[in-house]
Scaffold this motif. Structure first.
Motif, PDB file in Angstrom:
ATOM      1  N   ILE A  85     136.130 -24.686  45.952  1.00 34.80           N
ATOM      2  CA  ILE A  85     137.006 -23.373  46.158  1.00 34.80           C
ATOM      3  C   ILE A  85     137.775 -23.357  47.288  1.00 34.80           C
ATOM      4  CG2 ILE A  85     135.480 -22.223  47.788  1.00 34.80           C
ATOM      5  CD1 ILE A  85     136.579 -20.356  44.705  1.00 34.80           C
ATOM      6  N   GLY A  86     137.701 -24.518  48.183  1.00 35.14           N
ATOM      7  CA  GLY A  86     138.833 -24.385  48.938  1.00 35.14           C
ATOM      8  C   GLY A  86     139.924 -24.697  48.642  1.00 35.14           C
ATOM      9  N   ALA A  87     140.372 -25.629  47.401  1.00 42.11           N
ATOM     10  CA  ALA A  87     141.242 -25.787  46.981  1.00 42.11           C
ATOM     11  C   ALA A  87     142.131 -24.790  46.419  1.00 42.11           C
ATOM     12  CB  ALA A  87     141.131 -27.153  45.852  1.00 42.11           C
ATOM     13  N   TYR A  88     141.198 -24.030  45.715  1.00 41.48           N
ATOM     14  CA  TYR A  88     142.061 -22.719  45.045  1.00 41.48           C
ATOM     15  C   TYR A  88     142.332 -21.935  46.265  1.00 41.48           C
ATOM     16  CZ  TYR A  88     140.317 -24.120  40.448  1.00 41.48           C
ATOM     17  OH  TYR A  88     140.040 -24.675  39.264  1.00 41.48           O
ATOM     18  N   ILE A  89     141.767 -21.649  47.261  1.00 40.25           N
ATOM     19  CA  ILE A  89     141.850 -20.639  48.470  1.00 40.25           C
ATOM     20  C   ILE A  89     143.189 -21.208  49.052  1.00 40.25           C
ATOM     21  CG2 ILE A  89     141.205 -19.616  50.529  1.00 40.25           C
ATOM     22  CD1 ILE A  89     138.299 -19.701  49.537  1.00 40.25           C
ATOM     23  N   SER A  90     143.287 -22.517  49.328  1.00 37.06           N
ATOM     24  CA  SER A  90     144.504 -23.165  49.949  1.00 37.06           C
ATOM     25  C   SER A  90     145.812 -22.671  49.187  1.00 37.06           C
ATOM     26  CB  SER A  90     144.206 -24.592  50.139  1.00 37.06           C
ATOM     27  OG  SER A  90     144.290 -25.386  48.905  1.00 37.06           O
ATOM     28  N   VAL A  91     145.707 -22.757  47.860  1.00 37.10           N
ATOM     29  CA  VAL A  91     146.834 -22.517  46.907  1.00 37.10           C
ATOM     30  C   VAL A  91     147.227 -21.141  47.313  1.00 37.10           C
ATOM     31  CG1 VAL A  91     147.833 -22.285  44.608  1.00 37.10           C
ATOM     32  CG2 VAL A  91     146.415 -24.085  45.324  1.00 37.10           C
ATOM     33  N   GLY A  92     146.359 -20.284  47.420  1.00 39.22           N
ATOM     34  CA  GLY A  92     146.659 -18.953  47.778  1.00 39.22           C
ATOM     35  C   GLY A  92     147.317 -18.670  49.179  1.00 39.22           C
ATOM     36  N   MET A  93     146.605 -19.311  50.088  1.00 43.41           N
ATOM     37  CA  MET A  93     147.079 -19.337  51.415  1.00 43.41           C
ATOM     38  C   MET A  93     148.496 -19.829  51.594  1.00 43.41           C
ATOM     39  SD  MET A  93     144.174 -20.600  53.833  1.00 43.41           S
ATOM     40  CE  MET A  93     142.471 -19.722  54.327  1.00 43.41           C
ATOM     41  N   ARG A  94     148.725 -21.016  50.860  1.00 44.63           N
ATOM     42  CA  ARG A  94     150.296 -21.582  50.662  1.00 44.63           C
ATOM     43  C   ARG A  94     151.132 -20.488  50.325  1.00 44.63           C
ATOM     44  NH1 ARG A  94     152.874 -26.394  51.162  1.00 44.63           N
ATOM     45  NH2 ARG A  94     154.559 -26.589  49.949  1.00 44.63           N
ATOM     46  N   GLY A  95     150.775 -19.953  49.106  1.00 41.47           N
ATOM     47  CA  GLY A  95     151.620 -19.003  48.563  1.00 41.47           C
ATOM     48  C   GLY A  95     152.143 -17.833  49.491  1.00 41.47           C
ATOM     49  N   ALA A  96     151.039 -17.224  50.209  1.00 44.48           N
ATOM     50  CA  ALA A  96     151.123 -15.940  50.924  1.00 44.48           C
ATOM     51  C   ALA A  96     152.065 -16.631  52.053  1.00 44.48           C
ATOM     52  CB  ALA A  96     149.706 -15.661  51.563  1.00 44.48           C
ATOM     53  N   ILE A  97     152.097 -17.794  52.585  1.00 46.01           N
ATOM     54  CA  ILE A  97     152.922 -18.205  53.935  1.00 46.01           C
ATOM     55  C   ILE A  97     154.331 -18.335  53.370  1.00 46.01           C
ATOM     56  CG2 ILE A  97     153.424 -20.248  55.405  1.00 46.01           C
ATOM     57  CD1 ILE A  97     150.302 -20.412  55.569  1.00 46.01           C
ATOM     58  N   LEU A  98     154.262 -18.876  52.099  1.00 43.91           N
ATOM     59  CA  LEU A  98     155.764 -18.874  51.864  1.00 43.91           C
ATOM     60  C   LEU A  98     156.475 -17.566  51.363  1.00 43.91           C
ATOM     61  CD1 LEU A  98     155.293 -22.352  49.399  1.00 43.91           C
ATOM     62  CD2 LEU A  98     156.431 -22.088  51.528  1.00 43.91           C
ATOM     63  N   ALA A  99     155.556 -16.746  51.213  1.00 45.01           N
ATOM     64  CA  ALA A  99     156.233 -15.375  50.710  1.00 45.01           C
ATOM     65  C   ALA A  99     156.882 -14.846  51.810  1.00 45.01           C
ATOM     66  CB  ALA A  99     155.080 -14.599  50.210  1.00 45.01           C
ATOM     67  N   VAL A 100     156.606 -15.062  53.147  1.00 47.26           N
ATOM     68  CA  VAL A 100     157.028 -14.517  54.337  1.00 47.26           C
ATOM     69  C   VAL A 100     158.616 -15.184  54.297  1.00 47.26           C
ATOM     70  CG1 VAL A 100     157.077 -14.350  56.996  1.00 47.26           C
ATOM     71  CG2 VAL A 100     154.970 -14.521  55.652  1.00 47.26           C
ATOM     72  N   SER A 101     159.415 -14.306  54.704  1.00 49.94           N
ATOM     73  CA  SER A 101     160.907 -14.737  54.722  1.00 49.94           C
ATOM     74  C   SER A 101     161.188 -15.557  55.662  1.00 49.94           C
ATOM     75  CB  SER A 101     161.770 -13.216  55.013  1.00 49.94           C
ATOM     76  OG  SER A 101     162.820 -13.570  55.453  1.00 49.94           O
ATOM     77  N   PRO A 102     161.940 -16.711  55.174  1.00 52.91           N
ATOM     78  CA  PRO A 102     162.196 -17.930  56.125  1.00 52.91           C
ATOM     79  C   PRO A 102     162.971 -17.252  57.385  1.00 52.91           C
ATOM     80  CG  PRO A 102     162.908 -18.348  53.667  1.00 52.91           C
ATOM     81  CD  PRO A 102     162.350 -16.755  53.950  1.00 52.91           C
ATOM     82  N   GLY A 103     163.813 -16.217  57.327  1.00 52.90           N
ATOM     83  CA  GLY A 103     164.460 -15.437  58.202  1.00 52.90           C
ATOM     84  C   GLY A 103     163.464 -15.314  59.499  1.00 52.90           C
ATOM     85  N   GLN A 104     162.240 -15.304  59.179  1.00 59.09           N
ATOM     86  CA  GLN A 104     161.136 -14.817  60.296  1.00 59.09           C
ATOM     87  C   GLN A 104     160.955 -16.142  61.146  1.00 59.09           C
ATOM     88  OE1 GLN A 104     159.746 -11.881  60.969  1.00 59.09           O
ATOM     89  NE2 GLN A 104     160.961 -10.979  59.375  1.00 59.09           N
TER      90      GLN A 104
END
Length: 208
Positions: A85-104
């Motif tokens: 489940i750690g592998a699946y959660i990490s994909v969600g974490m990565r997607g959430a981080i990448l969703a933050v605007s690069p301008g930040q």
């Protein structure tokens, strides 16, 4: 059945904690400057998501002794499910981080914040609501997946239901009771996640 439900809760809780730790490490490795760490994260996630969870459980529990790793059924289940489940959660974490605007990130770095400080004070607070929603979805999946440990002898809800069914010759009633327990536990998990989402102001997958 109540004792079996408690076993399911223990398995779920230990596994979720382990999964969150594994996911955090994988997410960190995925954003590392080291190509070796990034490659390890990609390969690990691909293996865990690309092979059946039941096969992973059998490999660890039945195949472990060949490598000198003898685990009891409960421990094997916790470790296997946590790594998975750690592998699946990490994909969600990565997607959430990448969703933050690069301008930040650019703004934070322009203000003199380091890479780690930018992640801690700017990116993660904005990504947290989306991470929470991803963790909630995977937590429900994990709760239902705990039924697989019955295959290696752990007496949780599914195993208890099967035993009652075999003893009473009433599989519909026995397994139906197990299903009600699963439904109640799922409701508690989703309710807890909903409370946390309201705390963080999550609406339609976006922070308010």
């Amino acid at each position: 059945m109540a004792e079996a439900a408690w076993m399911t809760v223990q398995l779920f809780a230990v596994t979720l904690i382990l999964g969150l730790i594994v996911a955090s490490v994988l997410t960190w490795a995925g954003f590392s400057r080291s190509a070796l760490l990034r490659g390890f994260a990609r390969v690990y996630i691909s293996i865990m998501r690309g092979t059946p969870l039941l096969v992973q459980l059998f490999v660890l529990y039945f195949g472990g002794p060949q490598l000198g790793l003898s685990l009891d059924a409960f421990t094997a289940g916790c470790i296997c499910f946590g790594l998975n489940i750690g592998a699946y959660i990490s994909v969600g974490m990565r997607g959430a981080i990448l969703a933050v605007s690069p301008g930040q990130t650019e703004a934070a770095r322009a203000l003199g914040f380091g890479r780690a400080q930018t992640m801690r004070f700017f990116i993660l607070p904005q990504a947290a609501p989306l991470i929470l929603r991803s963790v909630g979805v995977n937590a429900v999946i994990l709760l239902k997946s705990t039924a697989l440990v019955s295959a290696i002898g752990v007496v949780e809800l599914t195993a208890a239901g099967q035993r009652f069914a075999n003893a009473t010759y009433q599989p519909f009633e026995a397994l139906g009771v197990a299903a009600v327990f699963y439904l109640a536990l799922t409701y508690l998990v989703t309710g807890g996640v909903a409370l946390l989402e309201r705390r963080f102001g999550v609406e339609e997958g976006k922070p308010s």
